[in-house]
Design a protein around this motif. Structure first.
Motif, PDB file in Angstrom:
ATOM      1  N   ALA A 148       0.727  -1.234   0.000  1.00 34.92           N
ATOM      2  CA  ALA A 148       0.047  -0.259  -0.254  1.00 34.92           C
ATOM      3  C   ALA A 148       0.901   1.197   0.015  1.00 34.92           C
ATOM      4  CB  ALA A 148      -0.995  -0.332   1.108  1.00 34.92           C
ATOM      5  N   PHE A 149       2.166   0.837   0.406  1.00 32.41           N
ATOM      6  CA  PHE A 149       2.966   2.261   0.508  1.00 32.41           C
ATOM      7  C   PHE A 149       3.513   2.574  -0.533  1.00 32.41           C
ATOM      8  CE2 PHE A 149       6.363   5.078   2.551  1.00 32.41           C
ATOM      9  CZ  PHE A 149       5.991   5.638   2.975  1.00 32.41           C
ATOM     10  N   GLU A 150       3.793   2.014  -0.970  1.00 33.46           N
ATOM     11  CA  GLU A 150       4.721   2.168  -2.505  1.00 33.46           C
ATOM     12  C   GLU A 150       3.818   2.053  -3.313  1.00 33.46           C
ATOM     13  OE1 GLU A 150       6.887  -1.900  -2.880  1.00 33.46           O
ATOM     14  OE2 GLU A 150       8.358  -1.363  -2.504  1.00 33.46           O
ATOM     15  N   ASP A 151       2.556   1.728  -3.375  1.00 38.07           N
ATOM     16  CA  ASP A 151       1.378   2.041  -3.618  1.00 38.07           C
ATOM     17  C   ASP A 151       1.060   3.972  -4.066  1.00 38.07           C
ATOM     18  OD1 ASP A 151       0.512  -0.725  -5.519  1.00 38.07           O
ATOM     19  OD2 ASP A 151      -0.158  -0.844  -4.406  1.00 38.07           O
ATOM     20  N   LEU A 152       1.096   3.894  -2.734  1.00 44.20           N
ATOM     21  CA  LEU A 152       0.900   5.496  -2.433  1.00 44.20           C
ATOM     22  C   LEU A 152       2.201   6.479  -3.031  1.00 44.20           C
ATOM     23  CD1 LEU A 152      -0.386   5.139   1.055  1.00 44.20           C
ATOM     24  CD2 LEU A 152      -1.886   6.033  -0.862  1.00 44.20           C
ATOM     25  N   GLY A 153       3.249   5.372  -4.189  1.00 42.05           N
ATOM     26  CA  GLY A 153       4.399   6.994  -3.923  1.00 42.05           C
ATOM     27  C   GLY A 153       5.672   7.053  -3.798  1.00 42.05           C
ATOM     28  N   GLY A 154       5.110   5.643  -2.405  1.00 42.54           N
ATOM     29  CA  GLY A 154       6.764   5.610  -1.435  1.00 42.54           C
ATOM     30  C   GLY A 154       7.976   4.461  -1.223  1.00 42.54           C
ATOM     31  N   THR A 155       8.744   5.050  -0.890  1.00 42.02           N
ATOM     32  CA  THR A 155       9.051   3.845  -0.625  1.00 42.02           C
ATOM     33  C   THR A 155       9.733   3.203   0.684  1.00 42.02           C
ATOM     34  OG1 THR A 155      12.109   5.433  -0.492  1.00 42.02           O
ATOM     35  CG2 THR A 155      10.962   4.901  -2.638  1.00 42.02           C
ATOM     36  N   VAL A 156      10.020   1.825   0.719  1.00 43.84           N
ATOM     37  CA  VAL A 156      10.284   1.138   1.683  1.00 43.84           C
ATOM     38  C   VAL A 156      11.041  -0.239   1.674  1.00 43.84           C
ATOM     39  CG1 VAL A 156       9.027  -1.010   3.448  1.00 43.84           C
ATOM     40  CG2 VAL A 156       7.229   0.228   1.622  1.00 43.84           C
ATOM     41  N   THR A 157      11.968   0.493   2.855  1.00 42.24           N
ATOM     42  CA  THR A 157      13.286  -0.687   3.172  1.00 42.24           C
ATOM     43  C   THR A 157      12.728  -2.058   4.354  1.00 42.24           C
ATOM     44  OG1 THR A 157      15.136   0.412   2.440  1.00 42.24           O
ATOM     45  CG2 THR A 157      15.081  -1.352   3.553  1.00 42.24           C
ATOM     46  N   SER A 158      12.687  -3.014   4.058  1.00 44.28           N
ATOM     47  CA  SER A 158      11.949  -3.945   4.614  1.00 44.28           C
ATOM     48  C   SER A 158      12.932  -4.711   4.812  1.00 44.28           C
ATOM     49  CB  SER A 158      10.759  -4.137   4.014  1.00 44.28           C
ATOM     50  OG  SER A 158       9.692  -5.388   4.497  1.00 44.28           O
ATOM     51  N   GLU A 159      12.771  -5.578   6.457  1.00 43.27           N
ATOM     52  CA  GLU A 159      13.542  -6.557   6.527  1.00 43.27           C
ATOM     53  C   GLU A 159      12.775  -7.520   7.836  1.00 43.27           C
ATOM     54  OE1 GLU A 159      18.483  -5.586   6.956  1.00 43.27           O
ATOM     55  OE2 GLU A 159      17.060  -4.118   8.944  1.00 43.27           O
ATOM     56  N   GLN A 160      13.252  -9.028   8.029  1.00 42.71           N
ATOM     57  CA  GLN A 160      12.470  -9.746   9.608  1.00 42.71           C
ATOM     58  C   GLN A 160      13.520 -10.065   9.704  1.00 42.71           C
ATOM     59  OE1 GLN A 160      10.703 -12.257   6.483  1.00 42.71           O
ATOM     60  NE2 GLN A 160       8.739 -11.012   6.822  1.00 42.71           N
ATOM     61  N   PHE A 161      13.595 -10.506  11.063  1.00 42.68           N
ATOM     62  CA  PHE A 161      14.261 -10.766  12.095  1.00 42.68           C
ATOM     63  C   PHE A 161      13.668 -12.310  12.072  1.00 42.68           C
ATOM     64  CE2 PHE A 161      10.601  -8.642  14.429  1.00 42.68           C
ATOM     65  CZ  PHE A 161      10.109  -9.624  15.188  1.00 42.68           C
ATOM     66  N   PRO A 162      15.018 -13.564  12.693  1.00 42.22           N
ATOM     67  CA  PRO A 162      14.420 -14.715  13.178  1.00 42.22           C
ATOM     68  C   PRO A 162      13.730 -14.932  14.567  1.00 42.22           C
ATOM     69  CG  PRO A 162      16.795 -13.932  12.714  1.00 42.22           C
ATOM     70  CD  PRO A 162      17.040 -13.253  12.722  1.00 42.22           C
ATOM     71  N   GLU A 163      13.061 -15.682  15.105  1.00 39.12           N
ATOM     72  CA  GLU A 163      12.368 -15.999  16.206  1.00 39.12           C
ATOM     73  C   GLU A 163      13.533 -16.132  16.814  1.00 39.12           C
ATOM     74  OE1 GLU A 163       9.008 -18.775  17.881  1.00 39.12           O
ATOM     75  OE2 GLU A 163       9.534 -19.691  15.985  1.00 39.12           O
ATOM     76  N   GLY A 164      13.157 -15.468  18.196  1.00 42.15           N
ATOM     77  CA  GLY A 164      13.967 -15.878  19.338  1.00 42.15           C
ATOM     78  C   GLY A 164      15.483 -14.663  19.410  1.00 42.15           C
ATOM     79  N   THR A 165      15.427 -13.984  17.980  1.00 41.95           N
ATOM     80  CA  THR A 165      15.924 -12.568  18.239  1.00 41.95           C
ATOM     81  C   THR A 165      15.990 -12.020  19.277  1.00 41.95           C
ATOM     82  OG1 THR A 165      16.158 -12.979  16.031  1.00 41.95           O
ATOM     83  CG2 THR A 165      16.900 -10.675  16.869  1.00 41.95           C
TER      84      THR A 165
END
Length: 183
Positions: free
Chosen positions: A141-158
């Motif tokens: 949705a944010f990108e559809d609005l013209g925004g840029t995103v850096t997305s990351e995921q952390f492993p469980e237990g972090t």
């Protein structure tokens, strides 16, 4: 004020609907919030000849149990099932909460409209369906609005998030969104 459990309250409640009186009985089973135990819990409810299901917590368990309820023609009402897949293929499954795509869109619009942001950092837990799904809908949705995103995921237990915090604060991010139901 007299306090009693849900079981005690429901055991004594009779509700009037039109001209008929109905007695409501609470039948509880525990799926342990586990998709592999959800089917067994659903089968137990079906064997007890229940009339309607309220639950389960979360979309994953609801998706796993849905075919069992559907094949028994038992309607189910999800109280916190936000994944669209819960109700997509099952006309007997209902929900009382907003869908993930709607929530992601609302969050993205809020970030754009209220903060005027164009660059966001999103962090969610790897393998955690709700958080990862909601993060994905926000990103889309944010990108559809013209925004840029850096997305990351952390492993469980972090337990050490310092690298993620450093990246989020050192970058040119105007908005930081984190999502997880764990911990």
């Amino acid at each position: 004020m007299d306090r009693c459990t849900a079981s005690e309250r429901l055991a004594t409640v009779s509700s009037i609907f039109l001209t008929h009186s109905y007695t409501v009985e609470l039948v509880e089973v525990d799926n342990q919030s586990s998709t592999d135990k959800a089917v067994t819990a659903a089968q137990e409810l079906v064997s007890k000849k229940i009339s309607v299901v309220l639950g389960s917590y979360g979309s994953g368990c609801s998706i796993a149990a849905a075919p069992t309820f559907q094949s028994a023609s038992i309607p189910a009402i999800g109280c916190s099932c936000t994944n669209p897949a819960v109700t997509e293929a099952n006309p007997d499954y209902f929900r009382v909460c907003f869908l993930d795509p709607f929530q992601g869109s609302v969050m993205a619009n809020f970030a754009k409209d209220e903060f005027g942001t164009g660059n966001a950092y999103v962090l969610s837990m790897l393998g955690e369906d709700y958080g990862s799904g909601l993060a994905t809908y926000f990103v889309n949705a944010f990108e559809d609005l013209g925004g840029t995103v850096t997305s990351e995921q952390f492993p469980e237990g972090t337990s050490d998030f310092s690298a993620y915090i450093k990246k989020a604060s050192d970058g040119a991010f105007e908005f930081v969104k984190t999502q997880s139901v764990e911990g």
